[in-house]
Scaffold this motif. Structure first.
Motif, short mmCIF file in Angstrom:
data_model
loop_
_atom_site.label_atom_id
_atom_site.label_comp_id
_atom_site.label_asym_id
_atom_site.label_seq_id
_atom_site.Cartn_x
_atom_site.Cartn_y
_atom_site.Cartn_z
N ASN A 112 -9.49 -2.35 -4.24
CA ASN A 112 -9.43 -2.36 -2.78
C ASN A 112 -8.08 -2.81 -2.25
N THR A 113 -7.62 -2.14 -1.20
CA THR A 113 -6.36 -2.51 -0.56
C THR A 113 -6.54 -3.59 0.49
N ASP A 114 -7.76 -3.76 0.98
CA ASP A 114 -8.07 -4.66 2.10
C ASP A 114 -7.43 -4.18 3.40
N VAL A 115 -7.06 -2.90 3.46
CA VAL A 115 -6.57 -2.29 4.69
C VAL A 115 -7.76 -1.71 5.44
N THR A 116 -7.88 -2.05 6.73
CA THR A 116 -9.03 -1.57 7.51
C THR A 116 -8.88 -0.09 7.84
N GLU A 117 -7.71 0.30 8.29
CA GLU A 117 -7.46 1.70 8.64
C GLU A 117 -5.98 2.01 8.50
N ILE A 118 -5.66 3.06 7.78
CA ILE A 118 -4.27 3.46 7.58
C ILE A 118 -3.72 4.11 8.83
N GLN A 119 -2.52 3.68 9.24
CA GLN A 119 -1.82 4.30 10.36
C GLN A 119 -0.94 5.44 9.84
N ARG A 120 -0.52 6.30 10.73
CA ARG A 120 0.19 7.52 10.33
C ARG A 120 1.45 7.23 9.52
N ASP A 121 2.22 6.23 9.89
CA ASP A 121 3.49 5.96 9.21
C ASP A 121 3.34 5.02 8.01
#
Length: 236
Positions: A48-57
């Motif tokens: 898991n990255t623990d990122v909630t949602e990836i942004q475009r950049d």
């Protein structure tokens, strides 16, 4: 002059504060912490990255091994799984929302260090995972060293020699148990070899014996049936 000197000193402080506030927050220190993950061969594991949602950049990059070979990446919401990767083939799957990496049907050759690099507008961060993949354990085989256990008039006891064996194993321990107590053990680390462990018991022994092979996350047990493996005859 005293007034002017005070103003110049104060301006230097402000400038230093401005430089500090611009340069530091955009960098996240690379932690030395490594998360250990143990898994059985053939299972699936998700890192898991623990990122909630990836942004475009955002750039999410996964690397594997001492050479930090790229195995998966998402940038500008486009996923690249490096389809020609000979180590993993089509076993890798990357979550498009979080960048988390799943390895399906994992093999022992996938044991090693996985490094995650996350580049976002607010800075860069890293994660490390050390995966250990354990092979499926075979059921131990118990055999008698001789087909007949002898008894004589000079001895009221009949003894039987047994051997517990396993083939082509690594990173395991093989043990004889009497009830819940360990009688003897033998271990092997990285090499894939065969193990055997002897045991001598009395034919009339009513205790419960078992041979167990195990690693940190799995085990296999073979119970001893003395009457089946040890036979006696009188007159010797």
């Amino acid at each position: 002059m005293i007034f002017l000197t005070y103003i110049l000193f104060d301006l230097k402080q402000v400038t230093a504060l401005l430089i500090f506030s611009v340069c530091v927050p955009g960098v996240f220190v690379d932690s030395d912490e490594v998360k250990s993950v143990s898994v059985m061969e053939g299972d699936s594991v998700t890192l898991n990255t623990d990122v909630t949602e990836i942004q475009r950049d955002d750039l999410i990059l996964w690397m594997f091994g001492p050479q930090e070979n790229r195995i998966a990446e998402i940038h500008k919401q486009i996923i690249d799984m490096y389809g020609s990767n000979e180590t993993f083939g089509d076993r890798l799957q990357m979550d498009s929302q979080t960048g988390s990496l799943t390895i399906r049907n994992i093999r022992t050759e996938h044991t090693g260090l996985y490094k995650l690099q996350i580049l976002r507008t607010k800075g860069t961060s890293y994660k490390r995972f050390n995966i250990t993949v354990y092979a499926d354990l075979p059921i131990p085989v118990i055999t008698s060293n001789s087909s007949i256990c002898l008894s004589s008039s000079s001895s009221s006891e009949s003894r039987c020699s047994l051997v517990c064996s396993v083939l082509n194993v690594s990173d395991v321990t093989l043990s004889w148990y009497k009830g819940i107590s360990v009688l003897s053990s033998i271990s092997v680390s990285d090499l894939s070899i065969s193990l055997s462990l002897p045991l001598e018991v009395e034919y009339q022994d009513n205790n419960t014996y078992s041979c167990v092979i195990y690693n940190p996350i799995s085990n296999q047990t073979k119970h001893l049936d003395i009457t089946q493996l040890c036979h006696t005859f009188e007159g010797m």
